[in-house]
Design a protein around this motif. Structure first.
Motif, PDB file in Angstrom:
ATOM      1  N   GLY A 555      66.179  19.937  28.319  1.00  0.00           N
ATOM      2  CA  GLY A 555      66.260  21.426  27.560  1.00  0.00           C
ATOM      3  C   GLY A 555      66.670  22.647  28.777  1.00  0.00           C
ATOM      4  O   GLY A 555      66.145  23.660  28.630  1.00  0.00           O
ATOM      5  N   GLY A 556      67.775  22.337  29.402  1.00  0.00           N
ATOM      6  CA  GLY A 556      68.347  23.354  30.107  1.00  0.00           C
ATOM      7  C   GLY A 556      67.794  23.627  31.387  1.00  0.00           C
ATOM      8  O   GLY A 556      68.282  24.763  32.022  1.00  0.00           O
ATOM      9  N   ASP A 557      66.686  23.122  31.731  1.00  0.00           N
ATOM     10  CA  ASP A 557      65.782  23.554  33.123  1.00  0.00           C
ATOM     11  C   ASP A 557      66.405  22.614  34.184  1.00  0.00           C
ATOM     12  O   ASP A 557      66.411  21.494  34.300  1.00  0.00           O
ATOM     13  CB  ASP A 557      64.483  22.933  32.910  1.00  0.00           C
ATOM     14  CG  ASP A 557      63.734  23.363  34.180  1.00  0.00           C
ATOM     15  OD1 ASP A 557      64.489  23.847  35.254  1.00  0.00           O
ATOM     16  OD2 ASP A 557      62.629  22.896  34.438  1.00  0.00           O
ATOM     17  N   ILE A 558      67.562  23.456  34.667  1.00  0.00           N
ATOM     18  CA  ILE A 558      68.434  22.829  35.774  1.00  0.00           C
ATOM     19  C   ILE A 558      67.642  22.682  37.057  1.00  0.00           C
ATOM     20  O   ILE A 558      68.121  21.965  38.004  1.00  0.00           O
ATOM     21  CB  ILE A 558      69.639  23.429  35.875  1.00  0.00           C
ATOM     22  CG1 ILE A 558      71.023  22.721  36.306  1.00  0.00           C
ATOM     23  CG2 ILE A 558      69.690  24.793  36.379  1.00  0.00           C
ATOM     24  CD1 ILE A 558      72.435  23.181  36.186  1.00  0.00           C
ATOM     25  N   SER A 559      66.722  23.608  37.274  1.00  0.00           N
ATOM     26  CA  SER A 559      66.212  23.907  38.564  1.00  0.00           C
ATOM     27  C   SER A 559      65.498  22.642  39.214  1.00  0.00           C
ATOM     28  O   SER A 559      65.567  22.505  40.207  1.00  0.00           O
ATOM     29  CB  SER A 559      65.046  25.161  38.562  1.00  0.00           C
ATOM     30  OG  SER A 559      64.192  24.808  37.579  1.00  0.00           O
TER      31      SER A 559
ATOM     32  N   TYR B  30      67.228  27.644  21.650  1.00  0.00           N
ATOM     33  CA  TYR B  30      66.147  26.894  21.975  1.00  0.00           C
ATOM     34  C   TYR B  30      64.825  27.401  21.603  1.00  0.00           C
ATOM     35  O   TYR B  30      64.512  28.739  22.404  1.00  0.00           O
ATOM     36  CB  TYR B  30      66.176  26.190  23.398  1.00  0.00           C
ATOM     37  CG  TYR B  30      65.122  25.453  23.777  1.00  0.00           C
ATOM     38  CD1 TYR B  30      64.916  23.784  23.407  1.00  0.00           C
ATOM     39  CD2 TYR B  30      63.911  25.674  24.493  1.00  0.00           C
ATOM     40  CE1 TYR B  30      64.022  23.067  23.466  1.00  0.00           C
ATOM     41  CE2 TYR B  30      62.956  25.133  24.744  1.00  0.00           C
ATOM     42  CZ  TYR B  30      62.934  23.815  24.130  1.00  0.00           C
ATOM     43  OH  TYR B  30      61.780  22.934  24.429  1.00  0.00           O
ATOM     44  N   HIS B 269      73.169  19.777  19.844  1.00  0.00           N
ATOM     45  CA  HIS B 269      72.354  20.765  20.885  1.00  0.00           C
ATOM     46  C   HIS B 269      72.339  20.317  22.009  1.00  0.00           C
ATOM     47  O   HIS B 269      72.756  20.995  23.354  1.00  0.00           O
ATOM     48  CB  HIS B 269      71.003  20.829  20.435  1.00  0.00           C
ATOM     49  CG  HIS B 269      69.995  21.890  21.129  1.00  0.00           C
ATOM     50  ND1 HIS B 269      70.320  23.286  20.940  1.00  0.00           N
ATOM     51  CD2 HIS B 269      69.268  21.811  22.106  1.00  0.00           C
ATOM     52  CE1 HIS B 269      69.496  23.804  21.794  1.00  0.00           C
ATOM     53  NE2 HIS B 269      69.002  22.991  22.443  1.00  0.00           N
ATOM     54  N   ASN B 270      72.105  18.890  22.594  1.00  0.00           N
ATOM     55  CA  ASN B 270      72.086  18.380  23.675  1.00  0.00           C
ATOM     56  C   ASN B 270      73.464  18.224  24.584  1.00  0.00           C
ATOM     57  O   ASN B 270      73.794  18.467  25.634  1.00  0.00           O
ATOM     58  CB  ASN B 270      71.584  17.005  23.922  1.00  0.00           C
ATOM     59  CG  ASN B 270      69.945  17.033  23.710  1.00  0.00           C
ATOM     60  OD1 ASN B 270      69.608  18.372  24.130  1.00  0.00           O
ATOM     61  ND2 ASN B 270      69.366  16.253  23.383  1.00  0.00           N
ATOM     62  N   TYR B 273      74.314  21.427  26.189  1.00  0.00           N
ATOM     63  CA  TYR B 273      73.774  21.467  27.717  1.00  0.00           C
ATOM     64  C   TYR B 273      74.605  20.768  28.491  1.00  0.00           C
ATOM     65  O   TYR B 273      75.084  21.369  29.452  1.00  0.00           O
ATOM     66  CB  TYR B 273      72.524  20.872  27.770  1.00  0.00           C
ATOM     67  CG  TYR B 273      71.169  21.422  26.879  1.00  0.00           C
ATOM     68  CD1 TYR B 273      71.158  22.744  27.109  1.00  0.00           C
ATOM     69  CD2 TYR B 273      70.437  20.795  26.267  1.00  0.00           C
ATOM     70  CE1 TYR B 273      70.006  23.419  26.666  1.00  0.00           C
ATOM     71  CE2 TYR B 273      69.389  21.326  25.839  1.00  0.00           C
ATOM     72  CZ  TYR B 273      69.064  22.660  26.030  1.00  0.00           C
ATOM     73  OH  TYR B 273      68.222  23.276  25.564  1.00  0.00           O
ATOM     74  N   TYR B 279      72.857  28.822  26.373  1.00  0.00           N
ATOM     75  CA  TYR B 279      71.777  28.443  25.324  1.00  0.00           C
ATOM     76  C   TYR B 279      70.838  29.776  25.555  1.00  0.00           C
ATOM     77  O   TYR B 279      70.703  30.154  26.723  1.00  0.00           O
ATOM     78  CB  TYR B 279      71.181  27.288  25.726  1.00  0.00           C
ATOM     79  CG  TYR B 279      70.996  26.915  27.158  1.00  0.00           C
ATOM     80  CD1 TYR B 279      71.900  26.157  27.904  1.00  0.00           C
ATOM     81  CD2 TYR B 279      69.856  27.070  27.702  1.00  0.00           C
ATOM     82  CE1 TYR B 279      71.991  25.546  28.937  1.00  0.00           C
ATOM     83  CE2 TYR B 279      69.683  26.758  29.150  1.00  0.00           C
ATOM     84  CZ  TYR B 279      70.847  25.882  29.735  1.00  0.00           C
ATOM     85  OH  TYR B 279      70.663  25.420  31.148  1.00  0.00           O
ATOM     86  N   HIS B 287      64.239  28.213  29.450  1.00  0.00           N
ATOM     87  CA  HIS B 287      65.135  28.635  30.305  1.00  0.00           C
ATOM     88  C   HIS B 287      66.465  29.009  29.358  1.00  0.00           C
ATOM     89  O   HIS B 287      66.800  28.455  28.275  1.00  0.00           O
ATOM     90  CB  HIS B 287      65.610  27.410  30.970  1.00  0.00           C
ATOM     91  CG  HIS B 287      64.885  27.011  31.982  1.00  0.00           C
ATOM     92  ND1 HIS B 287      64.615  27.474  33.313  1.00  0.00           N
ATOM     93  CD2 HIS B 287      63.508  26.174  31.905  1.00  0.00           C
ATOM     94  CE1 HIS B 287      63.727  26.632  33.948  1.00  0.00           C
ATOM     95  NE2 HIS B 287      62.763  26.164  33.062  1.00  0.00           N
ATOM     96  N   ARG B 298      70.940  33.147  34.526  1.00  0.00           N
ATOM     97  CA  ARG B 298      70.089  32.105  34.342  1.00  0.00           C
ATOM     98  C   ARG B 298      68.704  32.858  34.166  1.00  0.00           C
ATOM     99  O   ARG B 298      68.492  33.658  34.969  1.00  0.00           O
ATOM    100  CB  ARG B 298      69.856  31.034  35.266  1.00  0.00           C
ATOM    101  CG  ARG B 298      70.854  29.901  35.185  1.00  0.00           C
ATOM    102  CD  ARG B 298      70.703  28.561  35.999  1.00  0.00           C
ATOM    103  NE  ARG B 298      71.798  27.670  35.790  1.00  0.00           N
ATOM    104  CZ  ARG B 298      71.916  26.799  34.830  1.00  0.00           C
ATOM    105  NH1 ARG B 298      70.835  26.917  33.993  1.00  0.00           N
ATOM    106  NH2 ARG B 298      72.657  26.032  34.817  1.00  0.00           N
ATOM    107  N   GLU B 332      76.302  22.356  39.318  1.00  0.00           N
ATOM    108  CA  GLU B 332      75.506  22.899  38.481  1.00  0.00           C
ATOM    109  C   GLU B 332      76.494  22.441  36.893  1.00  0.00           C
ATOM    110  O   GLU B 332      75.855  21.785  36.102  1.00  0.00           O
ATOM    111  CB  GLU B 332      75.201  24.301  38.090  1.00  0.00           C
ATOM    112  CG  GLU B 332      74.114  24.816  39.085  1.00  0.00           C
ATOM    113  CD  GLU B 332      73.594  26.039  38.619  1.00  0.00           C
ATOM    114  OE1 GLU B 332      73.809  26.513  37.427  1.00  0.00           O
ATOM    115  OE2 GLU B 332      72.480  26.445  39.110  1.00  0.00           O
ATOM    116  N   LEU B 335      76.273  18.313  37.403  1.00  0.00           N
ATOM    117  CA  LEU B 335      75.008  17.807  37.237  1.00  0.00           C
ATOM    118  C   LEU B 335      74.635  17.491  35.661  1.00  0.00           C
ATOM    119  O   LEU B 335      74.268  16.732  35.275  1.00  0.00           O
ATOM    120  CB  LEU B 335      74.123  19.066  37.714  1.00  0.00           C
ATOM    121  CG  LEU B 335      72.670  18.535  38.138  1.00  0.00           C
ATOM    122  CD1 LEU B 335      72.401  19.656  39.409  1.00  0.00           C
ATOM    123  CD2 LEU B 335      71.695  18.762  37.186  1.00  0.00           C
ATOM    124  N   ASN B 336      75.549  18.429  34.755  1.00  0.00           N
ATOM    125  CA  ASN B 336      75.423  18.202  33.462  1.00  0.00           C
ATOM    126  C   ASN B 336      76.508  17.316  32.892  1.00  0.00           C
ATOM    127  O   ASN B 336      76.078  16.438  32.180  1.00  0.00           O
ATOM    128  CB  ASN B 336      75.589  19.553  32.727  1.00  0.00           C
ATOM    129  CG  ASN B 336      74.159  20.300  32.905  1.00  0.00           C
ATOM    130  OD1 ASN B 336      73.085  19.786  32.388  1.00  0.00           O
ATOM    131  ND2 ASN B 336      74.347  21.281  33.663  1.00  0.00           N
TER     132      ASN B 336
END
Lengths: 597, 405
Positions: A555-559, B30, B269-270, B273, B279, B287, B298, B332, B335-336
């Motif tokens: 859910g977008g919690d990258i931390s 979200y 949706h995913n 990300y 989002y 978040h 953020r 960042e 990472l995605n």
């Protein structure tokens, strides 16, 4: 001098030495409890900020006794660990008496016994005190019987006390006066003062804690250190109350400090004799020894560019630790570092920890090793402090290893297990005696075995009840070989160890198995081999990593993910790159963790 | 008196004006529902055991207040997907979901037919409820099955059993065209065969999407305090490979590390990300990542339901927010994006981060040389190995970031 008593406290860790010392200081301070605690603590905090190491338990106390006289009681601290037995013997040499503090519920422990024997050998009067009698589990009768049985002194007049509640503290002080002799010495003879301890103060340089045996000294005297012949001008003398309090002279029988502008702690050796340059004593006090490191290990910075910082840190530590030795060393695998000598394993751990905590160093430590004596065919003898430097077997006539004499105290239930352990560690029994529920075992054991994991194993086979004391005995010829470790085919000098030939096969196998568990999986296969000479005796492979991507990323919690990566990165800091393989620091100590069969 | 010049130091190596993405990326919404019947021992999400009936009214009001407060930040932007996650959102009544969706539609411009997913727990399923969710506008259901094996479900602390999972899945499939099944693998004592049995059971219900997560022990969970005996690294990798081959053979796509879909059914949706889209998150602990004129921002909402409810609509309802420094953006983004089987286009990196692709060039070439990615036709694509070893690359990028002055 009639009204001076010099004494120390002998006790096992946790038997209440510090609490009792605090009580005595408090009792003699003549201040209320509240004033006392805040004052002492404050002054100590201040001292600490200024970087002075205070021995809180080294204190000159004024005690108004029941006989109406005021006595000066000098309480002298003794270090409590087997690595520092020489310092203990010097502390005791400065005393006429010692309080033997035994936990009334625990009984006598090996450390206590060893220190107590040292005291008796030096003719120090031992006054038994049974502490913690307020505990429901206290059994003074049994503890008393144990003292008589194990140590062989009369304990019928042992004082019952509780440092926690303050019970018996006055009885202790009265006994110090009644049973401990006052010092003897000639205040008019040439000065003889024993250095009990010394430390480095950032402002005044080296501070020496001394016991004056004969003669007297005052500021502006020229003093002479008898072991080195060095002369210094005495700047200040004084006593610790436990705050430092300057005074105008120290005379025979007294305990106090000398400040004389000495810059190097190594010049003020514990056990040395201080005399006056103008009117020197003819002979120094007996018992002085140069302290020799017993255990050596390589210390390397994980980052190459931290070499200078490590040297600076070691130099600063040495300012306050005269027993620390180090010299530069180069390892093919680890680069530039230092070979350091320590009094024992505890000492090594302390140094390592201080380097990491106080100086923020990231270190790789190689497995500790003892010093071997190697007799070469050409007739000379060399001392080997680094396994990688063991001469080629073709040039060696004989290798000798240090043997220690270990004294173990253990309750009867665990004797079998302890004997098995000692035999496993190639020990030979020297003596065994029963003292009530305790058994005293004396073994001669190769020091290399003790360096490895003897103490931990001893504690585990005896459920923590066994206690250990040891002293160096002698060098004996030994059939040892060098065991090398190869990572992806390259010999890693920092991983070499010296082992007994008989156990080399199994140690080699254990070592590579252990290393396979410790070296994390990398992007490629890593082969770990153990070899004696050119002969490979064991091999394991760390398979290449298959997957390290996180399954969950939510859910977008990258931390959270970033935190995890940062953590992995922090873990990597403790790795050392050898070739292209990342080796964690624990792997260099893997040999310590090889279980015996 | 002389004038003192106080030098102004910018944070890190950030240029005076932060990089600015060219156009704002797609925006997803979200909604976090923080309640569960009970907390599972592996779960480190923001979920709280439900005590008594849910405070649906205040919760809905708080969500709407948060949404309205955020409107100025997303003015004029169209929402591409909506995801109601948790917690256990299926604890909400269909009326509450209907109210929420109506409020969203009234305030935001939504893409026609946009994906609206609701997470549900097999233990909270009733056919009428599902129909109600469907009627409210939910068009995709994500069912937290985890396993069909009773023993495993008990070990995971789930409130349903295998039969319950099958029943829930049958109902879900009847009501919804698009159904995702969450499965966990590398469970205590699990073999590749046992894991495949779970996959087969799921496939028998003909879902459109499967999420297969390796059970990992997270800090501050019951499992972290009392860790179960998990299969070793190799066994976990074997299970992963077995699941992948089984699903590829069935014609599924393995489009993201943990996500499998029948062609055309990847989760919008995913994907947003993974492709570093924007989002807006509302609800406790949600978040947000929003591309603003001054850079990427953020934000995190107060995680505890009570704190969130009491602060809703007030000025301090965000727990924290920060602008992402430029030097953090490559890590960042990667990472995605490295989680996607198809990787990403060079342009996507520039469009999303506002940084030149050259920032990544030398690192990527290094990864390519190690056989972790390919760089062809303007696209960075992980190899089969790189797809599994993304952390190796991320760690290297993180290292580089720290070496920058």
């Amino acid at each position: 001098m009639r009204y001076i008593r010099n004494f120390s406290i002998i006790a096992h860790i946790d038997h209440g030495k510090s609490t009792l010392a605090d009580r005595l200081i408090q009792r003699c301070g003549g201040l209320s409890e509240r004033e006392m605690s805040s004052q002492v603590l404050d002054s100590m905090d201040l001292e600490r900020e200024r970087g002075i190491t205070i021995k809180a338990q080294t204190a000159a106390l004024r005690y108004d006794a029941r006989d109406g006289q005021t006595y000066r009681l000098n309480l002298i601290d003794t270090p409590g660990h087997v690595d520092f037995s020489y310092e203990v013997s010097r502390s005791l040499a400065a005393c006429e008496g010692a309080l033997l503090v035994v936990d009334a519920s625990q009984g006598v422990e090996a450390q206590t016994v060893a220190n107590c024997y040292t005291a008796i050998e030096q003719g120090v009067e031992v006054v038994p005190v049974l502490n913690k009698i307020d505990l429901p589990s206290a059994d003074p009768d049994r503890a008393r019987a144990e003292i008589e049985d194990v140590i062989g002194i009369d304990a019928s007049a042992a004082i019952l006390a509780s440092a926690k509640t303050g019970e018996g503290v006055d009885d202790i002080l009265e006994a110090v006066i009644a049973r401990i002799p006052s010092p003897v010495g000639d205040p008019n003879a040439p000065l003889k003062a024993l250095i009990i301890d010394s430390w480095f103060d950032n402002y005044v340089g080296v501070v020496m804690l001394v016991r004056v045996m004969d003669g007297s000294m005052r500021p502006k005297d020229r003093i002479l250190l008898m072991s080195s012949g060095a002369q210094h001008l005495c700047e200040q003398v004084g006593v610790f109350t436990p705050k430092s309090a300057p005074c105008d002279r120290l005379s025979a029988g007294e305990v106090g400090f000398i400040i004389s502008g000495i810059k190097e702690l190594a010049s003020a050796k514990v056990g040395d004799t201080v005399t006056l340059a103008d009117r020197p004593a003819t002979t120094p006090l007996a018992g002085f020894k140069e302290i020799k490191p017993q255990v050596f290990a390589g210390l390397y910075p994980t980052e190459v560019n931290q070499y200078d910082a490590l040297r600076d840190a070691l130099e600063k530590l040495r300012l306050n630790d005269a027993s620390l030795r180090f010299e530069p060393e180069v390892s093919q695998a680890l680069g530039f570092g230092f070979r350091c000598g320590f009094l024992g394993l505890l000492h090594m751990e302390i140094v390592q920890e201080r380097l990491e905590r106080e100086y923020d160093m990231d270190l790789v430590t190689t497995a500790p090793t003892v010093v071997y004596e190697v007799l070469l065919r050409e007739g000379s003898v060399v001392r080997v402090e680094n396994p990688a430097k063991l001469p080629d077997p073709s040039k060696v006539d004989e290798i000798r290893e240090p043997i220690i004499r270990a004294t173990v105290f253990v309750p009867q239930d665990y004797v079998g297990a302890v004997i098995t352990l000692c035999e496993l560690k190639r020990g030979s029994q020297h003596n065994m005696s029963y003292h009530g529920r305790q058994v005293q075992l004396v073994y001669d054991i190769p020091m290399s075995e003790v360096v490895i994991d003897f103490f931990d194993r001893l504690k585990s086979v005896s459920r923590g009840y066994a206690s250990l004391d040891y002293e160096f005995l002698e060098y004996r010829p030994a059939d040892v070989v060098k065991l090398d470790v190869l990572i992806n085919g390259d010999r890693v000098d920092a991983l070499s160890v010296i082992v007994h030939r008989a156990s080399s096969q199994y140690r080699g196998r254990g070592l590579v198995t252990r290393m396979r568990e410790l070296i994390p999986r990398q992007m490629f296969d890593v082969a770990i081999q153990a070899a004696i000479g050119s002969h490979i005796i064991a091999r394991e492979t760390v398979k290449a990593m298959r997957k390290n991507v996180l399954a969950k990323c939510y859910g977008g919690d990258i931390s959270r993910k970033k935190k995890l990566l940062e953590k992995q990165k922090a873990g990597k800091k403790r790795m050392k790159q050898i070739g292209n393989v990342e080796v964690p620091q624990e792997a260099f100590l893997a040999v310590l963790r090889v279980e015996d069969n | 008196m002389t004038d003192r010049v106080i030098p102004i130091r910018l944070m890190g190596s950030m240029p005076a004006s932060a990089p600015r993405p060219v156009a704002p990326p797609p925006l997803a919404l979200y909604v976090h529902v923080p309640w569960c019947v009970r907390k599972c021992p592996y779960c480190d999400f923001n979920s709280h055991p439900q005590r008594g009936p849910l405070p649906e009214g205040p919760f809905l009001a708080a969500l709407i207040a948060a949404l309205e407060a955020a409107l100025p930040d997303i003015w004029g932007r169209r929402v591409v997907s909506l995801f109601i996650g948790g917690g256990t959102p299926s604890l909400l009544s269909p009326q509450a979901v209907d109210g929420l969706l109506a409020a969203v539609r009234a305030r935001l411009s939504c893409a026609p037919g946009m994906e609206i997913t609701l997470e549900a727990n097999p233990g909270t399923v009733e056919a009428a409820r599902f129909a109600g969710f469907r009627a409210a506008g939910v068009n995709r259901l994500s069912l937290g099955v985890q396993s069909f094996a009773d023993g495993q479900l008990r070990a995971l602390g789930r409130i349903h059993d295998g039969d319950g999972a099958r029943r829930a899945l049958a109902i879900a499939r009847k009501v919804f065209d698009r159904v995702n099944v969450d499965l966990m693998y590398a469970l205590p004592g699990q073999t590749p065969e046992l894991a495949l049995a779970d996959v087969e059971t799921a496939l028998a219900f003909d879902p459109t999407h499967l999420s297969c997560y390796e059970l990992t022990i997270e800090p501050n969970t019951a499992f972290a305090h009392q860790p179960p005996a998990l299969p070793d690294e190799d066994c976990a990798a074997d299970i992963h490979d077995a699941i992948e081959s089984r699903l590829l053979a069935a014609g599924w796509e393995h489009y993201e590390v943990s996500a499998y879909a029948r062609p055309g059914h990847a989760c919008t949706h995913n994907l947003n990300y993974w492709r570093f889209g924007d989002y807006l998150g509302i609800g406790p602990g949600a978040h947000s990542k929003l591309t603003m004129p001054d850079g990427i921002r953020r934000a995190l909402r107060h995680p505890h339901p009570d704190a969130y409810l009491s602060r809703a609509g007030k000025s301090d309802f965000l727990q924290s927010q920060h602008r992402v420094p430029a030097e953090d953006l490559p890590v960042e983004f990667m990472l995605n994006a490295l989680r996607l089987a198809d990787g990403f286009e060079f342009e996507l990196f520039e469009a999303r981060t506002g940084l030149p692709f050259a920032t990544l060039q030398s690192d990527l070439e290094g990864f390519a040389a190690q056989g972790l990615i390919t760089l062809n036709e303007g696209r960075v694509r992980p190899t089969a190995r790189g797809f599994r070893l993304a952390n190796t690359m991320l760690a290297a990028l993180l290292d580089r970031r720290h070496q920058q002055p």
